[in-house]
Design a protein around this motif. Structure first.
Motif, PDB file in Angstrom:
ATOM      1  N   ALA A  64      40.848  40.911  35.272  1.00  0.00           N
ATOM      2  CA  ALA A  64      41.612  42.123  35.621  1.00  0.00           C
ATOM      3  C   ALA A  64      41.392  42.552  37.066  1.00  0.00           C
ATOM      4  N   VAL A  65      42.427  43.159  37.617  1.00  0.00           N
ATOM      5  CA  VAL A  65      42.303  43.818  38.922  1.00  0.00           C
ATOM      6  C   VAL A  65      41.506  45.099  38.690  1.00  0.00           C
ATOM      7  N   THR A  66      40.429  45.305  39.465  1.00  0.00           N
ATOM      8  CA  THR A  66      39.579  46.477  39.241  1.00  0.00           C
ATOM      9  C   THR A  66      39.701  47.520  40.352  1.00  0.00           C
ATOM     10  N   ALA A  67      40.208  47.105  41.503  1.00  0.00           N
ATOM     11  CA  ALA A  67      40.297  48.058  42.621  1.00  0.00           C
ATOM     12  C   ALA A  67      41.296  47.558  43.648  1.00  0.00           C
ATOM     13  N   VAL A  68      41.762  48.483  44.463  1.00  0.00           N
ATOM     14  CA  VAL A  68      42.557  48.148  45.643  1.00  0.00           C
ATOM     15  C   VAL A  68      41.727  48.592  46.827  1.00  0.00           C
ATOM     16  N   ARG A  69      41.572  47.706  47.818  1.00  0.00           N
ATOM     17  CA  ARG A  69      40.678  48.068  48.923  1.00  0.00           C
ATOM     18  C   ARG A  69      41.346  47.803  50.266  1.00  0.00           C
ATOM     19  N   GLY A  70      40.872  48.546  51.261  1.00  0.00           N
ATOM     20  CA  GLY A  70      41.474  48.432  52.581  1.00  0.00           C
ATOM     21  C   GLY A  70      40.786  47.423  53.442  1.00  0.00           C
ATOM     22  N   PRO A  71      41.225  47.236  54.690  1.00  0.00           N
ATOM     23  CA  PRO A  71      42.417  47.895  55.239  1.00  0.00           C
ATOM     24  C   PRO A  71      43.707  47.145  54.905  1.00  0.00           C
ATOM     25  N   ARG A  72      43.587  45.967  54.282  1.00  0.00           N
ATOM     26  CA  ARG A  72      44.809  45.186  54.012  1.00  0.00           C
ATOM     27  C   ARG A  72      45.276  45.319  52.573  1.00  0.00           C
ATOM     28  N   THR A  74      43.815  44.734  49.741  1.00  0.00           N
ATOM     29  CA  THR A  74      43.501  43.548  48.930  1.00  0.00           C
ATOM     30  C   THR A  74      43.176  44.002  47.513  1.00  0.00           C
ATOM     31  N   LEU A  75      43.581  43.186  46.528  1.00  0.00           N
ATOM     32  CA  LEU A  75      43.242  43.513  45.143  1.00  0.00           C
ATOM     33  C   LEU A  75      41.870  42.934  44.828  1.00  0.00           C
ATOM     34  N   ARG A  76      40.965  43.797  44.384  1.00  0.00           N
ATOM     35  CA  ARG A  76      39.686  43.284  43.931  1.00  0.00           C
ATOM     36  C   ARG A  76      39.767  43.024  42.429  1.00  0.00           C
ATOM     37  N   ARG A  77      39.127  41.961  41.998  1.00  0.00           N
ATOM     38  CA  ARG A  77      39.094  41.692  40.560  1.00  0.00           C
ATOM     39  C   ARG A  77      37.660  41.799  40.048  1.00  0.00           C
ATOM     40  N   ALA A  78      37.534  41.621  38.735  1.00  0.00           N
ATOM     41  CA  ALA A  78      36.202  41.729  38.121  1.00  0.00           C
ATOM     42  C   ALA A  78      35.284  40.606  38.583  1.00  0.00           C
ATOM     43  N   VAL A  79      35.844  39.488  39.014  1.00  0.00           N
ATOM     44  CA  VAL A  79      35.040  38.352  39.491  1.00  0.00           C
ATOM     45  C   VAL A  79      35.336  38.107  40.973  1.00  0.00           C
ATOM     46  N   PRO A  80      34.386  37.476  41.689  1.00  0.00           N
ATOM     47  CA  PRO A  80      34.673  37.093  43.074  1.00  0.00           C
ATOM     48  C   PRO A  80      35.544  35.844  43.111  1.00  0.00           C
ATOM     49  N   SER A  81      36.170  35.593  44.248  1.00  0.00           N
ATOM     50  CA  SER A  81      36.982  34.386  44.411  1.00  0.00           C
ATOM     51  C   SER A  81      37.048  34.071  45.904  1.00  0.00           C
ATOM     52  N   GLY A  82      36.878  32.801  46.247  1.00  0.00           N
ATOM     53  CA  GLY A  82      36.884  32.402  47.658  1.00  0.00           C
ATOM     54  C   GLY A  82      38.118  32.957  48.369  1.00  0.00           C
ATOM     55  N   GLY A  83      37.908  33.725  49.440  1.00  0.00           N
ATOM     56  CA  GLY A  83      39.016  34.281  50.214  1.00  0.00           C
ATOM     57  C   GLY A  83      39.879  35.251  49.432  1.00  0.00           C
ATOM     58  N   ALA A  84      39.394  35.767  48.286  1.00  0.00           N
ATOM     59  CA  ALA A  84      40.153  36.674  47.399  1.00  0.00           C
ATOM     60  C   ALA A  84      41.489  36.061  46.973  1.00  0.00           C
ATOM     61  N   MET A  85      41.511  34.738  46.812  1.00  0.00           N
ATOM     62  CA  MET A  85      42.764  34.059  46.452  1.00  0.00           C
ATOM     63  C   MET A  85      43.033  34.094  44.940  1.00  0.00           C
ATOM     64  N   HIS A  86      41.991  34.130  44.139  1.00  0.00           N
ATOM     65  CA  HIS A  86      42.102  34.203  42.677  1.00  0.00           C
ATOM     66  C   HIS A  86      43.152  33.232  42.111  1.00  0.00           C
ATOM     67  N   PRO A  87      42.919  31.937  42.259  1.00  0.00           N
ATOM     68  CA  PRO A  87      43.906  30.953  41.790  1.00  0.00           C
ATOM     69  C   PRO A  87      43.840  30.658  40.289  1.00  0.00           C
ATOM     70  N   THR A  88      42.873  31.250  39.587  1.00  0.00           N
ATOM     71  CA  THR A  88      42.708  30.904  38.166  1.00  0.00           C
ATOM     72  C   THR A  88      43.596  31.793  37.295  1.00  0.00           C
ATOM     73  N   GLU A 474      34.417  50.489  54.007  1.00  0.00           N
ATOM     74  CA  GLU A 474      35.798  50.137  53.690  1.00  0.00           C
ATOM     75  C   GLU A 474      36.297  51.053  52.562  1.00  0.00           C
ATOM     76  N   TRP A 475      37.521  51.576  52.667  1.00  0.00           N
ATOM     77  CA  TRP A 475      38.010  52.414  51.573  1.00  0.00           C
ATOM     78  C   TRP A 475      38.365  51.552  50.364  1.00  0.00           C
ATOM     79  N   GLU A 476      38.251  52.157  49.193  1.00  0.00           N
ATOM     80  CA  GLU A 476      38.524  51.433  47.949  1.00  0.00           C
ATOM     81  C   GLU A 476      38.955  52.421  46.878  1.00  0.00           C
ATOM     82  N   VAL A 477      40.000  52.075  46.126  1.00  0.00           N
ATOM     83  CA  VAL A 477      40.470  52.940  45.047  1.00  0.00           C
ATOM     84  C   VAL A 477      40.350  52.159  43.751  1.00  0.00           C
ATOM     85  N   ALA A 478      39.627  52.716  42.784  1.00  0.00           N
ATOM     86  CA  ALA A 478      39.436  52.008  41.508  1.00  0.00           C
ATOM     87  C   ALA A 478      40.736  52.009  40.708  1.00  0.00           C
TER      88      ALA A 478
END
Ligand SMILES: Cc1cc2nc3c(=O)[nH]c(=O)nc-3n(C[C@H](O)[C@H](O)[C@H](O)COP(=O)(O)O)c2cc1C
Length: 482
Positions: A64-72, A74-88, A474-478
């Motif tokens: 799941a997407v858990t947060a939106v973070r700045g400045p671009r 980016t969608l943060r998910r519950a797991v990390p992913s190289g370059g935030a690409m989340h290809p799985t 960095e700003w972040e909105v859950a």
């Protein structure tokens, strides 16, 4: 460089993915950032439902997407992913209704797919009898190649497999807690499992299958819900989806199940107790706690350099080891062992140095005590965004390069196990309130040499820096589940 790929080139390519990753793309490789893919696989139309109960908790805690973070944004998910690409990507087969769903991690919804009795094909793909009993819920993890290839090119064969392993580790732990039991398969016939999902294997292909809950004898024979007739269409944001002969060739090769997929089992090492450091008992932490899961982030830029207690080191290593043991117990024999090494430099009472981890102790390895460890780690990093010198310790996930290079399929399966260890390390670090940052972008040869692993058929496959962090700026909105 790879104009005419041939099977002989595969071994060399697999070797370079670790030893010289920067060489696997042509020198003129450029990322076309404005033409990147969407951060999630986007389907148009179709019927959607919200997952509930144990399935919702497994998916919510993993993809799941858990947060939106700045400045671009980016969608943060519950797991990390190289370059935030989340290809799985994740697909859900419900054995009771014999219906197939795609998981939309953005809306946290299940999208109905028009598969006709998918469990039959899935059974054949898993090399079970057609109509064999399945667990009530089967999660199929795939890799959507362009999501990663767009940024990393040929390197994404390694990164995509590790990323899928990260998701696999999280799904396995949550599924076992939520469904009582879970099992993992990697030794399937890719083309058949892909056919069950309606995938062509060229743009997206299966990497792992997780059965959730005890196998039920009358599973697939239960009520069969009619499948939707029309396939929802997939929207691609990129105008141009680039391809590489080498990447396509290795992907296709990885889809062939070798006659002998079984992994070598590493003989248990007799660790030297000379200079060994006894570790305190690991703290009991709940890695399934949603509050821990949503707190996780790759926060290496905020390392402060403050020393940490040895119990936190012990807890992180113990959970990473436990995740490896759980995978070994629940997975088919194609999944190889991994081992953990650790470079310690800011842990109270532990001399700065390079160690092999054994459940109750740290055994000095290679250079052993080494006051120059911090700068050496930092020098080995390819990027400059994180100061590894300011971490408290850095965990290295170690596996056999020779085993990984036996075939593209052996490599892929090995990298899944590497991802499982990364996932447990970052989550356990979060649980003990330490920042953490996983890396594939480091000089593995330099790290091998520091641990004395060169020439030992053991090599560093991934590293996770762990340490005290300050609050990021960095700003972040859950994102809250509905
Ligand atoms: C397999 C893997 C490899 C990674 N490699 C690197 C790396 O080489 N350098 C780096 O700065 N971050 C690396 N990361 C961290 C990601 O960039 C980070 O997870 C991503 O930006 C998403 O951010 P988040 O983890 O804070 O949600 C890696 C993460 C994973 C899972």
């Amino acid at each position: 460089m790879y104009r005419t790929p041939s099977p002989d080139r595969i071994t060399e390519y697999l070797r370079r993915l670790r030893e010289d990753p920067q060489s696997v793309n042509a020198p003129d490789w450029r990322v076309d950032y404005p033409d990147g893919p969407w951060p999630v696989k986007v389907h148009q139309s179709g019927t959607r439902v919200s997952p509930e109960g144990p399935l919702a908790r497994v998916l919510g805690g993993s993809v799941a997407v858990t947060a939106v973070r700045g400045p671009r944004t980016t969608l943060r998910r519950a797991v990390p992913s190289g370059g935030a690409m989340h290809p799985t990507e994740v697909y859900v087969l419900c054995a009771h209704t014999d219906r197939l769903w795609h998981v939309d991690p953005y809306r946290m919804e299940l999208l109905a797919l028009p598969a006709d009795r998918p469990s039959r094909l899935l059974c054949v793909g898993l090399r079970l009898a057609p109509g064999a009993a399945l667990p009530p819920v089967v999660l199929v993890l795939t890799s959507r190649f362009w999501k990663n290839f767009y940024k990393y090119g040929n390197f994404s064969f390694r990164l995509g497999a590790v990323d899928a392993g990260v998701v696999l580790g999280r799904v396995l732990r949550l599924a076992e807690a939520e469904f009582g039991t879970a099992l993992v398969r990697t030794d399937f016939v890719d083309a058949t499992v892909n056919a069950a999902l309606g995938l062509d294997g060229r743009d997206e292909s299966v990497y792992a299958v997780v059965g959730c809950g005890p196998v039920e004898a009358d599973g697939a024979a239960g009520r069969v819900d009619p499948a939707p007739i029309e396939a929802p269409s997939v929207l691609e944001r990129s105008r141009r989806v680039k391809r590489s002969l080498m990447f396509d060739f290795v992907q296709a090769s990885a889809q062939v199940l070798p006659p002998d997929p079984v992994a070598f089992r590493a003989a248990p090492e007799v660790a030297s107790r000379v200079g060994a450091v006894a570790l305190p008992a690991a703290a009991s932490v709940d890695l399934n706690d949603p509050r821990v899961i949503v707190r996780r982030r790759s926060g290496g830029r905020a390392f402060t350099g403050h020393p940490v207690d040895p119990a936190t080191l012990s807890t992180v290593l113990c959970h990473a080891e436990a995740a490896g043991a759980q995978l070994r117990d629940r997975a088919d024999p194609a999944v190889p062992d991994i081992r953990l090494f650790v470079a310690v430099h800011r842990v109270r009472g532990v001399p700065t140095g390079w160690y092999a981890y054994r459940p109750d102790l740290l055994a000095p390895a290679g250079r052993g005590p080494d006051p120059g460890l911090g700068p050496r780690l930092q020098e080995a990093l390819f990027g400059s965004g994180v100061n590894a010198e300011l971490a408290a310790f850095t965990v290295h996930v170690v596996a056999s390069p020779r085993h990984g290079c036996r075939s593209a399929r052996h490599y892929r399966t090995q990298q899944l196990a590497v991802g499982v260890a990364i996932e447990a390390t970052v989550l356990a670090a979060t649980a003990v309130d330490l920042g953490n940052h996983p890396f594939l972008g480091f000089d593995a040869g330099a790290v091998d040499a520091a641990y004395g692993l060169d020439g030992q058929d053991s090599g560093a496959q991934a590293q996770i820096c762990v340490g005290a962090v300050h609050a990021g700026d960095e700003w972040e909105v859950a994102v809250r589940p509905r």
